[in-house]
Write a protein that holds these residues in place. Structure first.
Motif, short mmCIF file in Angstrom:
data_model
loop_
_atom_site.label_atom_id
_atom_site.label_comp_id
_atom_site.label_asym_id
_atom_site.label_seq_id
_atom_site.Cartn_x
_atom_site.Cartn_y
_atom_site.Cartn_z
N ASP A 262 0.89 -1.27 0.09
CA ASP A 262 0.11 -0.15 -0.02
C ASP A 262 1.10 1.23 -0.06
N SER A 263 0.33 2.51 -0.32
CA SER A 263 1.09 3.76 -0.39
C SER A 263 0.54 4.33 1.00
N ILE A 264 1.64 4.26 1.86
CA ILE A 264 1.46 4.53 3.38
C ILE A 264 1.79 6.16 3.50
N ALA A 265 0.96 6.69 4.07
CA ALA A 265 1.17 8.32 4.25
C ALA A 265 1.31 8.62 5.66
N VAL A 266 2.25 9.19 6.16
CA VAL A 266 2.79 9.63 7.42
C VAL A 266 2.98 11.19 7.48
N ASP A 267 2.30 11.81 8.45
CA ASP A 267 2.51 13.36 8.54
C ASP A 267 3.85 13.42 9.46
N TRP A 268 4.68 14.30 9.21
CA TRP A 268 6.02 14.45 9.78
C TRP A 268 6.37 16.12 9.70
N VAL A 269 7.18 16.73 10.21
CA VAL A 269 7.83 17.95 9.99
C VAL A 269 9.29 18.08 9.96
N PHE A 270 9.69 18.83 9.12
CA PHE A 270 10.98 18.90 8.78
C PHE A 270 11.44 20.63 8.81
N GLU A 271 12.25 20.53 9.76
CA GLU A 271 12.75 22.20 9.96
C GLU A 271 11.57 23.22 10.02
N ASP A 272 10.60 22.80 10.74
CA ASP A 272 9.08 23.76 11.10
C ASP A 272 8.36 23.66 9.81
N ARG A 273 8.61 22.65 9.00
CA ARG A 273 7.55 22.82 7.76
C ARG A 273 6.96 21.28 7.59
N PRO A 274 5.56 21.44 7.71
CA PRO A 274 4.89 20.06 7.78
C PRO A 274 4.89 19.40 6.45
N VAL A 275 5.14 17.96 6.27
CA VAL A 275 5.41 17.25 5.28
C VAL A 275 4.57 16.04 5.44
N ARG A 276 3.85 15.66 4.38
CA ARG A 276 3.28 14.26 4.33
C ARG A 276 3.76 13.27 3.57
N LEU A 277 4.66 12.48 4.14
CA LEU A 277 5.60 11.55 3.25
C LEU A 277 4.48 10.28 3.04
N VAL A 278 4.52 10.02 1.55
CA VAL A 278 4.16 8.76 1.09
C VAL A 278 5.20 7.74 0.54
N ASP A 279 5.21 6.59 1.33
CA ASP A 279 5.91 5.58 0.82
C ASP A 279 5.07 4.60 -0.05
N THR A 280 5.50 4.31 -1.24
CA THR A 280 4.83 3.43 -2.20
C THR A 280 5.50 2.19 -2.58
N ALA A 281 4.75 1.12 -3.17
CA ALA A 281 5.30 -0.01 -3.44
C ALA A 281 6.05 0.35 -4.93
N GLY A 282 7.09 -0.73 -4.87
CA GLY A 282 7.87 -0.67 -6.07
C GLY A 282 7.30 -0.52 -7.52
#
Length: 465
Positions: free
Chosen positions: A221-241
């Motif tokens: 599955d494409s897994i989305a994870v909310d995260w913050v990098f240097e005070d900037r919000p990011v939604r990281l999405v890991d995907t299948a190969g």
């Protein structure tokens, strides 16, 4: 002072979806069936700290009798009377329709500021419809995706410029934050199986959030994870190969591939992760072209750099193949890293935000037209039937990616090679490295000059009478 903004348009263009996005709740029913909304619906909207009243209306119909459609139209007319500003919403994927033109003329005669909103602009299929909107004579369209929350910062600036006295200084400061205030940066990590995508996401998060291992194809599955990098919000999405299409036979892998393609379509920036030992293979180029075709900002990460023996040769090979195979996106950021050791992952993220800023860059119309005069003087367009093609006017239709509209005398006679010349010139002149650039060629004069000419003609006709 609270202002009121009315959302208008023909049926099924996404008015209620935009209303729900602005009020932050699913107050209005949304369905693919046209005509779900019948009454006016009001709500308190908030856009980057700027609060205002918003009215959702029924789809505009050309009915003036006592029928249900006629009564719905009457409700819409009352909404416009109560509003300080109107947002005319069109479906960019469906393109311009006669009904859109009819109601654009109706709104133009009203004494209200009107902003043209091109909805459903999350994919490439919206580009043609977006270019067609200039025919309405309502100025530059605001491209958005109400369903996915894209373009909300552009909408904020449009309302601010139309009703500047209604926006306080605090709201302006928050609005300048753009999508940072409106939501996290959507970042998808893609690549072939077993290049270290999940390992990279875990390293960025600082925890073993995703399952990893030596086996290829662990992630489905494409897994989305909310995260913050240097005070900037990011939604990281890991995907299948992503493997070559011919090799994908199992149903689960087909579903995983479709999920990955969807993640690319709705991302803002895509990191294509490579294995340095395998270099840039044909499948990697296929993925890169897919990202560019979708109009997403692209960053290339070369993983497992710590285990590379001949680094200079490996990097040279990747760069040379990029220049040969993807010349249309010259200057794609390339970052070497080790997801396992944590080497250069911060540098990768800074490259992501730099690519995002370029993807969002807007160039002033005056600067574009000065540049157009200079490049056409240095290298004029080719002649057609003994007459040279004239490039008359240029403007930036939208960002994400930077999309430009050029009005010329014979658009069909302009060769692809000349468009490539213009694209490369834009990239160099306005510092747009690596990002996809779209150029739409339209037949006709400067649309704003044409509007002024019509006004002058009407004025002269009145004087004669």
């Amino acid at each position: 002072m609270t202002i009121t903004v009315a959302i208008l348009g023909r049926p099924n263009v996404g008015k209620s979806t935009l209303f729900n996005r602005l009020v932050g709740q699913k107050l209005a029913l949304v369905d693919d069936t046209p005509g779900v909304t019948r009454d006016r619906r009001e709500g308190e909207a908030n856009l980057f700290g700027f609060s205002f009243r918003v009215i959702d209306t029924a789809g505009l119909e050309e009915r003036f009798d006592d029928s249900l459609e006629g009564r719905m139209r009457s409700q819409t007319e009352r909404a416009l009377e109560d509003a300080d500003m109107a947002l005319l919403v069109i479906d960019a994927r469906a393109g311009l329709t006669p009904l859109d033109e009819h109601f654009a003329n109706w709104l133009r005669r009203s004494n209200r500021p009107v902003a043209l909103i091109a909805n459903k602009c999350e994919g490439r299929e919206a580009e043609t419809g977006l270019a067609e909107t200039y025919a309405l004579g309502l100025g530059d369209p605001v491209p958005i995706s109400a369903e996915h929350g894209l373009g909300m910062s552009d909408l904020f600036h449009t309302i601010r410029s139309a009703l500047p006295e209604a926006v306080d200084a605090e709201a302006l400061e928050e609005g300048e934050e753009g999508d940072q205030a409106g939501g996290p940066l959507q970042l998808a990590i893609v690549g072939r199986p077993n290049v270290g995508k999940s390992t990279l996401v875990n390293r960025l998060l600082g925890e073993d959030r995703l399952l990893t291992g030596p086996e290829a194809g662990i992630t489905r599955d494409s897994i989305a994870v909310d995260w913050v990098f240097e005070d900037r919000p990011v939604r990281l999405v890991d995907t299948a190969g992503l493997r070559r299409k011919a090799r994908v036979t199992e149903k689960i892998e087909k579903l995983s591939t479709a999920d990955t393609l969807r993640a690319i379509r709705f991302a803002q920036v895509v990191v294509l992760l490579l294995d340095v030992d395998e270099g840039l293979e044909k499948q990697d180029l296929t993925i890169a072209r897919m990202v560019v075709d979708e109009g997403r900002a692209l960053v290339i990460g070369v993983n497992k750099w710590d285990a590379c023996r001949d680094r200079e040769a490996a990097l040279k090979g990747i760069r040379d193949r990029l220049e040969r195979s993807l010349p249309q996106t010259r200057g794609i950021p390339l970052v070497t890293l080790s997801a396992k050791q944590g080497q250069n992952v911060d540098r990768l993220m800074r490259a992501v935000f730099a690519a995002y800023d370029v993807w969002n860059r807007r160039v002033a119309t005056a600067d574009l037209n000065r540049w157009l005069d200079a490049v056409t003087a240095a290298h004029p367009p080719p002649a057609s039937a003994g007459r040279r093609v004239r490039l008359k006017y240029m403007t930036q239709a939208k960002t994400r990616p930077p999309t430009f509209a050029i009005f010329c005398s014979k658009p069909q006679e302009l060769p692809t090679s000349y468009l490539r010349y213009l694209e490369n010139g834009l990239r160099d002149a306005f510092d747009l490295p690596g990002t996809p650039i779209r150029i739409n060629i339209r037949k006709g004069d400067n649309p704003y000059a044409k509007t002024k000419t019509k006004t002058k003609t009407k004025a002269k006709a009145k004087k004669k009478k």
